[in-house]
Design an enzyme around this catalytic site. Sequence first.
Site, PDB file in Angstrom:
ATOM      1  N   GLY A 146      -8.562   4.228  10.164  1.00 25.40           N
ATOM      2  CA  GLY A 146      -9.166   2.936   9.855  1.00 25.40           C
ATOM      3  C   GLY A 146      -8.997   2.461   8.427  1.00 25.40           C
ATOM      4  O   GLY A 146      -9.572   1.438   8.037  1.00 25.40           O
ATOM      5  N   THR A 147      -8.180   3.157   7.637  1.00 27.77           N
ATOM      6  CA  THR A 147      -8.057   2.777   6.219  1.00 27.77           C
ATOM      7  C   THR A 147      -7.492   1.374   6.045  1.00 27.77           C
ATOM      8  O   THR A 147      -7.972   0.610   5.208  1.00 27.77           O
ATOM      9  CB  THR A 147      -7.169   3.776   5.456  1.00 27.77           C
ATOM     10  OG1 THR A 147      -5.948   3.970   6.188  1.00 27.77           O
ATOM     11  CG2 THR A 147      -7.863   5.104   5.276  1.00 27.77           C
ATOM     12  N   GLY A 148      -6.453   1.024   6.805  1.00 30.76           N
ATOM     13  CA  GLY A 148      -5.837  -0.289   6.642  1.00 30.76           C
ATOM     14  C   GLY A 148      -6.767  -1.419   7.013  1.00 30.76           C
ATOM     15  O   GLY A 148      -6.877  -2.420   6.284  1.00 30.76           O
ATOM     16  N   CYS A 149      -7.442  -1.284   8.141  1.00 28.74           N
ATOM     17  CA  CYS A 149      -8.409  -2.296   8.573  1.00 28.74           C
ATOM     18  C   CYS A 149      -9.530  -2.435   7.549  1.00 28.74           C
ATOM     19  O   CYS A 149      -9.954  -3.548   7.202  1.00 28.74           O
ATOM     20  CB  CYS A 149      -9.015  -1.910   9.921  1.00 28.74           C
ATOM     21  SG  CYS A 149      -7.833  -1.605  11.230  1.00 28.74           S
TER      22      CYS A 149
ATOM     23  N   THR B 272      -8.844   9.905   8.016  1.00 28.73           N
ATOM     24  CA  THR B 272      -8.563   8.626   7.357  1.00 28.73           C
ATOM     25  C   THR B 272      -8.323   7.493   8.351  1.00 28.73           C
ATOM     26  O   THR B 272      -7.719   6.483   8.007  1.00 28.73           O
ATOM     27  CB  THR B 272      -7.334   8.769   6.450  1.00 28.73           C
ATOM     28  OG1 THR B 272      -6.213   9.221   7.239  1.00 28.73           O
ATOM     29  CG2 THR B 272      -7.590   9.757   5.320  1.00 28.73           C
TER      30      THR B 272
ATOM     31  N   LYS C 215       0.842  -1.199   0.000  1.00 28.76           N
ATOM     32  CA  LYS C 215       0.000   0.000   0.000  1.00 28.76           C
ATOM     33  C   LYS C 215       0.877   1.248   0.000  1.00 28.76           C
ATOM     34  O   LYS C 215       1.621   1.482   0.944  1.00 28.76           O
ATOM     35  CB  LYS C 215      -0.922  -0.021   1.218  1.00 28.76           C
ATOM     36  CG  LYS C 215      -1.846  -1.239   1.256  1.00 28.76           C
ATOM     37  CD  LYS C 215      -2.748  -1.249   2.475  1.00 28.76           C
ATOM     38  CE  LYS C 215      -1.978  -1.382   3.756  1.00 28.76           C
ATOM     39  NZ  LYS C 215      -2.863  -1.617   4.931  1.00 28.76           N
TER      40      LYS C 215
END
Length: 262
Positions: free
Chosen positions: A208-211, A206, A175
Site C-alpha cells: 500500500g505504499t504507492g496508494c 510495505t 519514486k
Amino acid sequence: MQIPPRVLTVAGSDSGGGAGIQADLKTMLALGTHGMSVLTAVTAQNSLGVQGAWELPVEAVRAQFRSVVDDIGVQAVKTGMLSSPELVETVAGLLAELSAPVVIDPVGVSKHGDALLAASALDAVRTKLLPTATVATPNLDEVEQLTGVRVREEGDMRRAAAAVLAFGPRWALIKGGHLAGDAVDLLTDGTEEHWLRAVRHDNRHTHGTGCTLASAVASRLAHGDTVPEAVAAAKEYVTGAIAAGFRLGAGIGPVDHGWRLR
C-alpha cells in the site's frame, strides 16, 4: 463547526485493506481530511496477492463522481487503479473539468506483481490521464511501462522525470524505492528539483505504499500546501507508515496508516 478539506479517491478496492480505496481513506483521515470515494473495480486481494478483479461499468464510475463533486465538492483528487482504456478515458474526461489539484498514481501492477492495468490502456494514460495531473507519482516499474526509460541508478531519475513530464503533468514525482540504498525520490516540474531522502527501513510489510503516498500528497494539497510542501509532508508520513508496517496473513503485510496515533 469547521469542515475538514474534502479529498476524493478514484480507485479500486483492496479487500485486504492494505492498498486501494481502503488505504486512501485511512490516509486521508490520518491527515485531517474528509475522504470520499469513486470505486472503479473490486479485487479479491490479501497478503499473498490478487486472486480476482472485477471492473465496474463506466456509467457507475461517472455517476459516483458526479454525485460527490456536484453536491459535496472536492479540494483535491487522487486516482489509483484504472484498469481499462474506457475507465482511463472516462476518468480523464471528468478530471479535466475540475479546478482542484489532481494526483495521478498510474498504477500498473500490485505489490505482488499482479497486473492492474491493461496494456491497451497505456496510451490513454499517456495522452488523456497524465495531462490532467498536478502531480504524477509513478514508481520505477511504471516509469518504464509508460516511457520505456529504465532507471538503474539515482542518476537515471532525471531522464525518467523528463520523459514523464513530456506527457503533460505539471510535476513528476519519480519514486526510487526500488533502488538500493536510501529511499530517494525526485520531484520536479522540469525547472525546480527536489530530492527527498529517507532511511530505508528493514521491513518487508510495505503493501500500500504507492496508494498511501499519493493520497497523502492529495490530502496536503487540499490543506493548501504547495506541491513541494505536500510531497515532503507525504514522504515523512509514508516513511513512518513503512517503519510501523505489520504482518497480516502469510505474505506481505500493510503499512500502518495510523502510526501517528499509536
